[in-house]
Design a protein around this motif. Structure first.
Motif, mmCIF file in Angstrom:
data_model
loop_
_atom_site.group_PDB
_atom_site.id
_atom_site.type_symbol
_atom_site.label_atom_id
_atom_site.label_comp_id
_atom_site.label_asym_id
_atom_site.label_seq_id
_atom_site.Cartn_x
_atom_site.Cartn_y
_atom_site.Cartn_z
ATOM 1 N N HIS A 93 0.864 -1.169 0.000
ATOM 2 C CA HIS A 93 0.000 0.000 0.000
ATOM 3 C C HIS A 93 0.911 1.233 0.000
ATOM 4 C CE1 HIS A 93 -3.461 -2.561 1.185
ATOM 5 N NE2 HIS A 93 -2.533 -3.230 1.861
ATOM 6 N N VAL A 94 0.389 2.358 -0.458
ATOM 7 C CA VAL A 94 1.205 3.572 -0.500
ATOM 8 C C VAL A 94 0.390 4.770 -0.042
ATOM 9 C CG1 VAL A 94 0.662 4.039 -2.937
ATOM 10 C CG2 VAL A 94 2.743 4.994 -1.928
ATOM 11 N N ALA B 182 1.124 -3.737 5.100
ATOM 12 C CA ALA B 182 -0.176 -3.714 5.774
ATOM 13 C C ALA B 182 -0.898 -2.417 5.421
ATOM 14 C CB ALA B 182 0.001 -3.823 7.284
ATOM 15 N N PRO B 183 -2.218 -2.414 5.483
ATOM 16 C CA PRO B 183 -2.948 -1.169 5.207
ATOM 17 C C PRO B 183 -2.552 -0.061 6.177
ATOM 18 C CG PRO B 183 -4.434 -3.051 5.185
ATOM 19 C CD PRO B 183 -3.127 -3.557 5.716
ATOM 20 N N MET B 184 -2.719 1.174 5.728
ATOM 21 C CA MET B 184 -2.402 2.349 6.544
ATOM 22 C C MET B 184 -3.665 3.173 6.767
ATOM 23 S SD MET B 184 1.253 3.512 4.844
ATOM 24 C CE MET B 184 0.819 3.017 3.156
ATOM 25 N N THR B 185 -3.739 3.795 7.937
ATOM 26 C CA THR B 185 -4.887 4.637 8.267
ATOM 27 C C THR B 185 -4.398 5.943 8.884
ATOM 28 O OG1 THR B 185 -5.107 3.669 10.474
ATOM 29 C CG2 THR B 185 -6.373 2.644 8.693
ATOM 30 N N THR C 112 -0.726 5.333 10.514
ATOM 31 C CA THR C 112 -0.791 4.225 11.460
ATOM 32 C C THR C 112 -0.859 2.930 10.662
ATOM 33 O OG1 THR C 112 -1.923 5.536 13.150
ATOM 34 C CG2 THR C 112 -2.113 3.145 13.313
ATOM 35 N N THR C 113 0.019 1.985 10.988
ATOM 36 C CA THR C 113 0.044 0.709 10.288
ATOM 37 C C THR C 113 0.487 -0.372 11.265
ATOM 38 O OG1 THR C 113 0.784 -0.435 8.281
ATOM 39 C CG2 THR C 113 2.404 0.952 9.422
ATOM 40 N N VAL C 114 0.737 -1.562 10.747
ATOM 41 C CA VAL C 114 1.144 -2.692 11.574
ATOM 42 C C VAL C 114 2.566 -3.097 11.210
ATOM 43 C CG1 VAL C 114 0.712 -5.120 12.134
ATOM 44 C CG2 VAL C 114 -1.205 -3.529 11.875
ATOM 45 N N VAL C 115 3.423 -3.187 12.202
ATOM 46 C CA VAL C 115 4.797 -3.659 12.022
ATOM 47 C C VAL C 115 5.052 -4.726 13.077
ATOM 48 C CG1 VAL C 115 7.244 -3.059 12.029
ATOM 49 C CG2 VAL C 115 5.571 -1.434 11.127
ATOM 50 N N GLY C 116 5.502 -5.903 12.638
ATOM 51 C CA GLY C 116 5.764 -6.976 13.590
ATOM 52 C C GLY C 116 4.551 -7.403 14.360
ATOM 53 N N GLY C 117 3.376 -7.239 13.755
ATOM 54 C CA GLY C 117 2.151 -7.699 14.390
ATOM 55 C C GLY C 117 1.496 -6.704 15.332
ATOM 56 N N VAL D 17 1.416 0.721 15.096
ATOM 57 C CA VAL D 17 2.443 1.706 15.412
ATOM 58 C C VAL D 17 2.232 2.942 14.548
ATOM 59 C CG1 VAL D 17 4.096 0.776 13.732
ATOM 60 C CG2 VAL D 17 4.939 2.066 15.702
ATOM 61 N N ARG D 18 2.590 4.090 15.082
ATOM 62 C CA ARG D 18 2.536 5.342 14.319
ATOM 63 C C ARG D 18 3.883 5.521 13.618
ATOM 64 N NH1 ARG D 18 -1.474 8.036 11.921
ATOM 65 N NH2 ARG D 18 -1.282 10.317 12.027
ATOM 66 N N VAL D 19 3.852 5.704 12.314
ATOM 67 C CA VAL D 19 5.061 5.842 11.508
ATOM 68 C C VAL D 19 5.118 7.249 10.930
ATOM 69 C CG1 VAL D 19 6.322 5.013 9.483
ATOM 70 C CG2 VAL D 19 5.083 3.383 10.936
ATOM 71 N N PHE D 20 6.242 7.920 11.157
ATOM 72 C CA PHE D 20 6.490 9.259 10.620
ATOM 73 C C PHE D 20 7.575 9.177 9.550
ATOM 74 C CE2 PHE D 20 4.810 9.816 14.823
ATOM 75 C CZ PHE D 20 4.046 10.964 14.781
ATOM 76 N N ASN D 21 7.464 10.060 8.584
ATOM 77 C CA ASN D 21 8.484 10.156 7.538
ATOM 78 C C ASN D 21 8.704 11.632 7.234
ATOM 79 O OD1 ASN D 21 10.264 9.614 5.437
ATOM 80 N ND2 ASN D 21 8.652 9.138 3.957
ATOM 81 N N THR D 22 9.973 12.069 7.279
ATOM 82 C CA THR D 22 10.249 13.498 7.110
ATOM 83 C C THR D 22 11.508 13.729 6.303
ATOM 84 O OG1 THR D 22 10.372 15.612 8.299
ATOM 85 C CG2 THR D 22 11.675 13.773 9.183
ATOM 86 N N HIS D 23 11.644 14.946 5.827
ATOM 87 C CA HIS D 23 12.849 15.429 5.149
ATOM 88 C C HIS D 23 13.039 16.874 5.596
ATOM 89 C CE1 HIS D 23 15.137 16.076 1.078
ATOM 90 N NE2 HIS D 23 15.948 16.036 2.129
#
Length: 279
Positions: free
Chosen positions: A103-104, A134-137, A158-163, A166-172
């Protein structure tokens, strides 16, 4: 078949129109996949995350970018300097060539014809992206109040990592030699990260580990490299062609099992990946 005298002019006009509509493209960006090395992952690794600045503008095929990602097959990868059109092609190649389904979500902060092509009145979207098996929300996309010399921002999903969720951030963050701007940006990002007990922060921070502007992040989270601290910073593995560590996977409430800086010839930034402790 007989062509009239105007045929060369007509053909030239058609070629120009196609270039304008399609925009810049990387050479060799077709559906012929590059063979993966013997050690490549066979399927998505459920607890693996990765960050990678793609380098833009760079003459790199999205087929080659997809092959680099497929070699390590992370559960989640954050991309920076990413054109939305390129990310779509990378995702398509990952599925059609390697059977990896992602998913993207996008965190574009500007539209730029020079970087991402498109037509002059509708240039391509540029910024960050997250690919997740995994799907993201709950996606948010925030542009920093001051981007420095170019618009910059962060995205979060928000997605699933290792079951586990978790909240995932991505920045530059802002470019080099813009320390004050980066300090303001890090403050904005850290305030949001602090709201979550479990968070993964991916990105190109354009700052070495002992840079003062990274202090808010170090107060909240640890880098996946256990030897990497604000001081002494010379214990950190470098992640760029100019031998600096600019790329980070910060963890909050999560433990890393290992990490690797993966050199690549397809960007001026190496890939940084980590496998996380399970549930």
């Amino acid at each position: 078949m007989v062509f009239g005298k105007g045929t060369p002019l007509l053909a030239g006009a058609v070629i120009v129109a196609c270039v304008v509509l399609v925009g810049p493209s990387a050479p060799g960006d077709d559906r012929i996949g590059r063979s993966l090395p013997a050690h490549a992952a066979k399927d998505v690794v459920p607890n693996r995350v990765m960050t990678w600045n793609l380098c833009n503008p760079c003459e790199t095929s999205n087929v080659d970018r997809a092959a680099e990602i497929a070699t390590y097959a992370p559960q989640v990868i954050g991309l920076q300097e990413a054109c939305a059109r390129d990310v779509e092609r990378i995702r398509d190649h990952l599925q059609s060539l390697y059977g990896l389904v992602y998913h993207v979500e996008y965190g574009s902060v500007l539209r730029n014809w020079g970087r991402c092509g498109g037509v002059p009145w509708s240039p391509g979207a540029y910024g960050q992206a997250v690919l997740s098996a995994a799907p993201m929300t709950d996606r948010v996309n925030v542009e920093y109040p001051d981007g420095g010399s170019e618009d910059r921002g962060y995205m979060a999903v928000t997605t699933v990592v290792g079951g586990r969720s978790v909240r995932v951030f991505n920045t530059h963050l802002a470019e080099r030699r813009q320390e004050a701007v980066r300090a303001e940006q890090t403050g904005v990002l850290a305030a949001e990260v602090a709201r979550h007990d479990r968070a993964i922060v991916l990105g190109d921070f354009n700052a070495v580990p002992d840079a003062p502007e990274l202090t808010p992040m170090w107060a909240l989270a640890a880098d996946v490299d256990p030897q990497c601290h604000p001081a002494p910073a010379d214990t950190c593995e470098t992640t760029t062609d100019w031998r600096s560590k600019f790329d980070y996977v910060f963890l909050r409430g999560i433990t890393a099992l290992n990490h690797r800086v993966q050199p690549t010839s397809y960007s001026d930034h190496d890939m940084l990946r980590t496998d996380l402790a399970g549930t």
